[in-house]
Design an enzyme around this catalytic site. Structure first.
Site: not given
Ligand code: PHB
Ligand code: APR
Length: 389
Positions: A296, A292, A72, A384, A200
């Site tokens: 990280k 989450p 990505h 990130y 997000y």
């Molecule tokens: C996930 O795909 O489970 C996932 C991706 C990004 C995050 C948290 C969980 O920040």
């Protein structure tokens, strides 16, 4: 049994550490409480920083990740109305790779026997002894018998609830913790992702995340109150809520489908210091937890075991004990920065029960600033994509 390094826990931290040591000819044995199938049944975030993908490549275990993982170049933040793209490739020159933790764990597990990494599954009642002496050992029971492993060092990679952290004397330790007043309800479904990158969302009704495992499997989350019951969330309600929180543009691209898995996870920030006492070292979730947001957890486990394996290799090759003495400080410097990023992104993107109208306006102003400032986007992108080791 006698070995050089006894590792407790066959999660990503323990497996990666075992492989890094074996690659240098150091003997390692992993004792894992669960069965291999149980370990592979856990569904967790899979956004890999370059430091993590490089580690797999160095071990020669990155083939499937490169074939099936999704590189990505960016991800999105949204306030429910407009998408703000964080172009991590343009801002940092790097990418992340979306590859499920389950897949990564499988690759590491399957390669273990061929590389002489011995994993003992279903090892019950693991207990650690004499960690501050020169001759630490652990015991476990399996098949109705008790067993003992003597080692030069014990590495506690046994997650947040494992016994290793508890084997550190309270008098030398400190822990730092923040609990968040909400959880994430996750849904996994065999439907194509709504966007080729992650989104997000901070909506008035709460946080949502659109993520994926592959071109045909999606992973979504919605923020729910702490102690919320899964029974209150039939699939349709989750999809309806996602459609609202992700905003109309994204909702129009979202395919609904039955849940393969649904669960609610609490959010926590936690750090335990120090990460070494005598001949016991901690790595991964046994020493720290991040919420989450920002994905990280797995990457921190990988950077911990990078530092730890380097220290152990220097000890065995050059008799350099300073490296082991310095492990905790080195690892914690990176951990605290990831803790900070995960905490900030969590605060920016969630609805907190005590937020008032002013707090909401602050979040929106923050997002508006990020949308218009390359400097602000760069700060987010470089965190990130992963800070340097
Ligand atoms: C996930 O795909 O489970 C996932 C991706 C990004 C995050 C948290 C969980 O920040
Ligand atoms: N004895 C032996 N093994 C144990 C014990 C015990 N008493 N307690 C826990 N374990 C094992 C667990 O069964 C698990 O397989 O330790 C392992 C710890 O794995 P994780 O919880 O995955 O932690 P870690 O390897 O540090 O990975 C960190 O991966 O799982 C995610 O959320 C986690 O993203 C984070 C990253």
């Amino acid at each position: 049994m006698k070995t050089q390094i006894a590792i407790v826990g066959a999660g990503p931290a323990g497996l990666l550490l075992g492989h890094l040591l074996r690659a240098e000819g150091i003997d390692a044995v992993i004792v894992e409480r669960a069965s291999a199938d149980y370990v592979l049944g856990r569904i967790r975030a899979g956004v890999l920083e370059r430091t993590t993908t490089r580690l797999l490549d160095r071990l020669g275990l990155g083939a499937r990740m490169h074939a099936e993982g999704l590189p990505h170049d960016g991800f999105h933040l949204t306030d429910g109305e407009r998408l703000i793209r964080i172009d991590i490739a343009a801002l940092t020159g790097r990418q992340v790779v979306v590859y499920g933790q389950t897949e990564l764990t499988r690759d590491l597990m399957e390669a273990a026997p061929g590389r002489g990494l011995h994993i003992i599954y279903e090892a019950a009642d693991v207990a650690l002894f004499d960690v501050d002496s020169d001759a630490p050992y652990l015991t476990y029971s399996k098949g109705g018998r008790s067993h003992r492993i003597d080692a030069a060092f014990i590495c506690g990679c046994d997650g947040f609830h494992g016994p290793s952290r508890k084997a550190m004397p309270a008098a030398v330790a400190a822990s730092f913790e923040k609990l968040y007043p909400f959880g994430w309800l996750g849904i996994l479904s065999d439907v194509p992702p709504c966007n080729h990158e992650l989104i997000y969302a901070n909506h008035e009704r709460g946080f949502a995340l659109a993520s994926m495992r592959s071109a045909t499997r999606s992973r979504y989350y919605v923020q729910v109150p702490l102690n919320e019951k899964l029974d209150n969330w039939p699939d349709d309600r989750i999809w309806d809520e996602l459609a609202i929180r992700l905003g109309p543009e994204t909702a129009a691209q979202m395919t609904r489908g039955p849940a393969l898995e649904k669960s609610i996870a609490p959010l926590r920030s936690f750090v335990f210091e120090p990460m070494r006492h005598g001949r016991l070292m901690l790595a991964g979730d046994s020493a720290h937890i991040v919420p989450p947001t920002g994905a990280k957890g797995l990457n921190l486990a990988a950077s911990d075991v990078h530092y730890l394996s380097e220290a152990l290799i220097r000890h065995f090759r050059h008799g350099d004990s300073d490296a082991i003495a310095g492990y905790s400080k080195k690892a914690l410097a990176r951990i605290w920065k990831s803790e900070r990023f995960s905490w900030q992104l969590t605060r920016l993107m969630h609805r907190f029960p005590d937020n008032d109208a002013f707090d909401r306006r602050m979040q929106l102003a923050d997002l508006d600033y990020i949308a218009s400032s390359v400097a602000a986007q760069t700060v987010i992108a470089e965190n990130y994509v992963g800070l340097p080791l």
